[in-house]
Design an enzyme around this catalytic site. Sequence first.
Site, mmCIF file in Angstrom:
data_model
loop_
_atom_site.group_PDB
_atom_site.id
_atom_site.type_symbol
_atom_site.label_atom_id
_atom_site.label_comp_id
_atom_site.label_asym_id
_atom_site.label_seq_id
_atom_site.Cartn_x
_atom_site.Cartn_y
_atom_site.Cartn_z
ATOM 1 N N HIS A 1 0.851 -1.189 0.000
ATOM 2 C CA HIS A 1 0.000 0.000 0.000
ATOM 3 C C HIS A 1 0.886 1.239 0.000
ATOM 4 O O HIS A 1 1.775 1.386 0.830
ATOM 5 C CB HIS A 1 -0.899 0.020 1.235
ATOM 6 C CG HIS A 1 -1.716 1.267 1.374
ATOM 7 N ND1 HIS A 1 -2.713 1.597 0.492
ATOM 8 C CD2 HIS A 1 -1.658 2.274 2.284
ATOM 9 C CE1 HIS A 1 -3.252 2.750 0.854
ATOM 10 N NE2 HIS A 1 -2.630 3.182 1.945
ATOM 11 N N ASP B 1 -2.156 3.870 -4.541
ATOM 12 C CA ASP B 1 -2.846 2.919 -3.671
ATOM 13 C C ASP B 1 -2.142 1.563 -3.619
ATOM 14 O O ASP B 1 -1.693 1.136 -2.565
ATOM 15 C CB ASP B 1 -4.302 2.738 -4.096
ATOM 16 C CG ASP B 1 -5.091 1.961 -3.056
ATOM 17 O OD1 ASP B 1 -4.812 2.137 -1.860
ATOM 18 O OD2 ASP B 1 -5.984 1.184 -3.442
ATOM 19 N N LYS C 1 -0.811 10.940 1.079
ATOM 20 C CA LYS C 1 0.129 10.447 0.058
ATOM 21 C C LYS C 1 -0.325 10.833 -1.349
ATOM 22 O O LYS C 1 0.457 11.353 -2.154
ATOM 23 C CB LYS C 1 0.259 8.927 0.155
ATOM 24 C CG LYS C 1 0.793 8.425 1.480
ATOM 25 C CD LYS C 1 0.946 6.934 1.492
ATOM 26 C CE LYS C 1 -0.363 6.192 1.340
ATOM 27 N NZ LYS C 1 -1.283 6.391 2.464
#
EC number: 2.7.11.-
Length: 304
Positions: A138, A177, A159
């Site tokens: 991730h 992701d 992020k």
Amino acid sequence: MKSITVKQLQDRFKLEVLAGDNQMHREITRPRAHRPGLEFVGYFDFFPMNRVQVLGRKEINYLHKQTEEERNLHIGNVVKYHPPCFIVTSQQEGLKYLMIYCQQEGIPLLRTNETTTEFLGKLDAYLIQALAPEISIHGVCVNVSGIGILLRGKSGIGKSETAHTLIRRGHRLVADDIVVLKKLSSQTLLGTHNGTTKEFLALRSIGLINVVRLYGRKAFQDETRIVLDIELCPWQDQALNNELELEPKYTEYLGVRIPHIEIQLQPGRDVAGMIEAAANSWYLKQQGYSAAEEFMKRIEGDMK
């Protein structure tokens, strides 16, 4: 163990099928191809039988010059080990005897018009990447000024938003992701997407965006070599220091060590700018430059 089929290889390089078209499902599990040479004269102590076998002009010319009896013996020595497939380069002709053997043994025989050197380079590069060990993590993967960076942190820490700011500044998204990491060598880690998330970036409060549609092709690239692991962390008072040069830290993925940096977040802090600085600083260190060393030399000069 990862594998690809001979059919996938044929489609990738648009190879002509000369024999064994009903065996295209055979699996290839080893990176790098092999050119049989000593094997044709019966030396098999180190024969990599599980690799793709490539026959260039040298090998085919050798077989052409043999008598029928010698040729059948030499070819039989190799095909009895049932390698995944044979590929003949340079569009060479006169392969009927080879076609018969491959058809009898159920081994695909393919042909390309590319030269041996040219084809082997492309083939090995493809096999190394296609069969490389990989994991999915991730995070977000970006390319900043040609430098591959893995952004990590807890869900919702920012992020993707940071990646969006970097894209607006002219850098490139690789994956959001889900980042697929592939080990190409003991020192090389490749970051890419999983196909499904290609070109997509998920922004909280905005939703899913396609960076290529919004910002053009320059905003995205398929893969990048990962050289920095940056973790975005919540701000902690008194946790930061102002040392001239921090002690290097590393994160390990698939046995490959990557320099690790933590960036603490605070409202108003230019995180994207700090990531750019980290990327450029890493590059300068590869060139042998250290800002801390130069600074200390200046101080020593002033003292003198």
